[in-house]
Design a protein around this motif. Structure first.
Motif, PDB file in Angstrom:
ATOM      1  N   ALA A  61       0.839  -1.207   0.000  1.00  0.00           N
ATOM      2  CA  ALA A  61       0.000   0.000   0.000  1.00  0.00           C
ATOM      3  C   ALA A  61       0.870   1.252   0.000  1.00  0.00           C
ATOM      4  O   ALA A  61       0.559   2.230  -0.693  1.00  0.00           O
ATOM      5  CB  ALA A  61      -0.937  -0.004   1.204  1.00  0.00           C
ATOM      6  N   LEU A  62       1.967   1.231   0.739  1.00  0.00           N
ATOM      7  CA  LEU A  62       2.858   2.378   0.831  1.00  0.00           C
ATOM      8  C   LEU A  62       3.422   2.734  -0.542  1.00  0.00           C
ATOM      9  O   LEU A  62       3.501   3.904  -0.902  1.00  0.00           O
ATOM     10  CB  LEU A  62       3.990   2.063   1.812  1.00  0.00           C
ATOM     11  N   ALA A  63       3.759   1.713  -1.317  1.00  0.00           N
ATOM     12  CA  ALA A  63       4.348   1.945  -2.642  1.00  0.00           C
ATOM     13  C   ALA A  63       3.386   2.655  -3.594  1.00  0.00           C
ATOM     14  O   ALA A  63       3.820   3.356  -4.501  1.00  0.00           O
ATOM     15  CB  ALA A  63       4.788   0.613  -3.247  1.00  0.00           C
ATOM     16  N   GLY A  64       2.079   2.504  -3.390  1.00  0.00           N
ATOM     17  CA  GLY A  64       1.110   3.108  -4.296  1.00  0.00           C
ATOM     18  C   GLY A  64       0.493   4.416  -3.821  1.00  0.00           C
ATOM     19  O   GLY A  64      -0.378   4.969  -4.490  1.00  0.00           O
ATOM     20  N   GLY A  89      -3.086  14.451  -2.414  1.00  0.00           N
ATOM     21  CA  GLY A  89      -2.032  15.183  -1.719  1.00  0.00           C
ATOM     22  C   GLY A  89      -0.636  14.657  -1.986  1.00  0.00           C
ATOM     23  O   GLY A  89       0.269  15.413  -2.355  1.00  0.00           O
ATOM     24  N   LEU A  90      -0.417  13.353  -1.807  1.00  0.00           N
ATOM     25  CA  LEU A  90       0.917  12.797  -2.009  1.00  0.00           C
ATOM     26  C   LEU A  90       1.305  12.775  -3.481  1.00  0.00           C
ATOM     27  O   LEU A  90       2.487  12.917  -3.811  1.00  0.00           O
ATOM     28  CB  LEU A  90       1.017  11.401  -1.395  1.00  0.00           C
ATOM     29  N   SER A  91       0.334  12.634  -4.385  1.00  0.00           N
ATOM     30  CA  SER A  91       0.675  12.682  -5.817  1.00  0.00           C
ATOM     31  C   SER A  91       1.081  14.094  -6.227  1.00  0.00           C
ATOM     32  O   SER A  91       1.955  14.276  -7.081  1.00  0.00           O
ATOM     33  CB  SER A  91      -0.467  12.154  -6.686  1.00  0.00           C
ATOM     34  N   ILE A  92       0.501  15.103  -5.599  1.00  0.00           N
ATOM     35  CA  ILE A  92       0.900  16.493  -5.861  1.00  0.00           C
ATOM     36  C   ILE A  92       2.332  16.714  -5.385  1.00  0.00           C
ATOM     37  O   ILE A  92       3.161  17.283  -6.104  1.00  0.00           O
ATOM     38  CB  ILE A  92      -0.072  17.476  -5.173  1.00  0.00           C
ATOM     39  N   VAL A  93       2.649  16.241  -4.185  1.00  0.00           N
ATOM     40  CA  VAL A  93       3.999  16.388  -3.644  1.00  0.00           C
ATOM     41  C   VAL A  93       4.998  15.638  -4.529  1.00  0.00           C
ATOM     42  O   VAL A  93       6.080  16.151  -4.819  1.00  0.00           O
ATOM     43  CB  VAL A  93       4.069  15.903  -2.181  1.00  0.00           C
ATOM     44  N   GLN A  94       4.630  14.447  -4.993  1.00  0.00           N
ATOM     45  CA  GLN A  94       5.522  13.683  -5.873  1.00  0.00           C
ATOM     46  C   GLN A  94       5.757  14.426  -7.186  1.00  0.00           C
ATOM     47  O   GLN A  94       6.882  14.469  -7.692  1.00  0.00           O
ATOM     48  CB  GLN A  94       4.949  12.290  -6.157  1.00  0.00           C
ATOM     49  N   ALA A  95       4.713  15.035  -7.738  1.00  0.00           N
ATOM     50  CA  ALA A  95       4.864  15.795  -8.992  1.00  0.00           C
ATOM     51  C   ALA A  95       5.790  16.994  -8.793  1.00  0.00           C
ATOM     52  O   ALA A  95       6.614  17.299  -9.663  1.00  0.00           O
ATOM     53  CB  ALA A  95       3.492  16.247  -9.504  1.00  0.00           C
ATOM     54  N   ILE A  96       5.687  17.673  -7.652  1.00  0.00           N
ATOM     55  CA  ILE A  96       6.592  18.795  -7.368  1.00  0.00           C
ATOM     56  C   ILE A  96       8.016  18.288  -7.211  1.00  0.00           C
ATOM     57  O   ILE A  96       8.961  18.879  -7.749  1.00  0.00           O
ATOM     58  CB  ILE A  96       6.119  19.576  -6.123  1.00  0.00           C
ATOM     59  N   ALA A  97       8.192  17.176  -6.502  1.00  0.00           N
ATOM     60  CA  ALA A  97       9.531  16.598  -6.345  1.00  0.00           C
ATOM     61  C   ALA A  97      10.131  16.261  -7.706  1.00  0.00           C
ATOM     62  O   ALA A  97      11.293  16.589  -7.981  1.00  0.00           O
ATOM     63  CB  ALA A  97       9.467  15.354  -5.458  1.00  0.00           C
ATOM     64  N   ASP A  98       9.349  15.637  -8.573  1.00  0.00           N
ATOM     65  CA  ASP A  98       9.839  15.273  -9.902  1.00  0.00           C
ATOM     66  C   ASP A  98      10.226  16.508 -10.706  1.00  0.00           C
ATOM     67  O   ASP A  98      11.266  16.532 -11.362  1.00  0.00           O
ATOM     68  CB  ASP A  98       8.783  14.472 -10.665  1.00  0.00           C
TER      69      ASP A  98
END
Length: 194
Positions: A135-138, A156-165
């Motif tokens: 679950a953590l991986a997704g 929320g976490l997908s937004i943070v991941q997109a900013i990180a990328d």
């Protein structure tokens, strides 16, 4: 208009329906805000040519949370020296808001959320049952809310991941939190200046 209807009506059925409409409108507003954040994150305007100190940005967002959730809900440790980064201050505010909202929503309501900003990382830790590795991986996938039954859009976490990328930063998720038997930890490693 819905709030006005609730205040003016004496019909309990109409007031109940108006409260449902108000709740739906608030959820739609939050979802629209998250989708706008995601569009901005994926649009690539998350880095700057110059350096900015991220501490005032974090303090500003934390002041909002102090008003909303109360100052006792978040424990903070901030670097004493300026935390200079090429990350756009608005993008950093979006990272901070999303990670703290996630921790407050899905963590223990008894134990405060821990927020740490160092020269190279922004870290948010909350208490709670560990999340399974699968679950953590997704969790950074869009509309993914893991095992939670609490509210939220799962963005929320997908937004943070997109900013990180987009900023050449990294997002690490740990559950249990590092050095603990329980909890959840999000570590946003800031982009290094060129």
């Amino acid at each position: 208009q819905t709030q006005r209807l609730m205040a003016e009506t004496t019909d309990t059925n109409a007031a109940g329906r108006a409260a449902e409409i108000e709740g739906a409108l608030k959820r739609l507003t939050r979802l629209s805000e998250k989708l706008m954040q995601l569009a901005r994150a994926e649009g690539g305007r998350v880095s700057r040519d110059g350096l900015s100190d991220l501490r005032p940005v974090l303090n500003l967002v934390l002041a909002d949370f102090d008003r909303e959730a109360g100052p006792a809900r978040i424990q903070r440790t901030l670097a004493t020296a300026p935390v200079l980064s090429v990350l756009d201050p608005d993008a950093f505010a979006i990272v901070v808001r999303n990670l703290i909202e996630n921790a407050l929503r899905h963590g223990s309501h008894v134990t405060p959320v821990q927020v740490d900003l160092t020269q190279d990382t922004f870290r948010v830790i909350n208490d709670g049952a560990p999340i399974a590795a699968e679950a953590l991986a997704g969790l950074t996938a869009r509309f993914e809310r893991g095992q939670s039954v609490s509210g939220g859009s799962g963005l929320g976490l997908s937004i943070v991941q997109a900013i990180a990328d987009g900023a050449q930063a990294t997002l690490e998720l740990h559950s249990p939190a590092q050095g603990r038997a329980v909890g959840f930890e999000a570590v946003f490693r800031l982009p290094r200046p060129a």
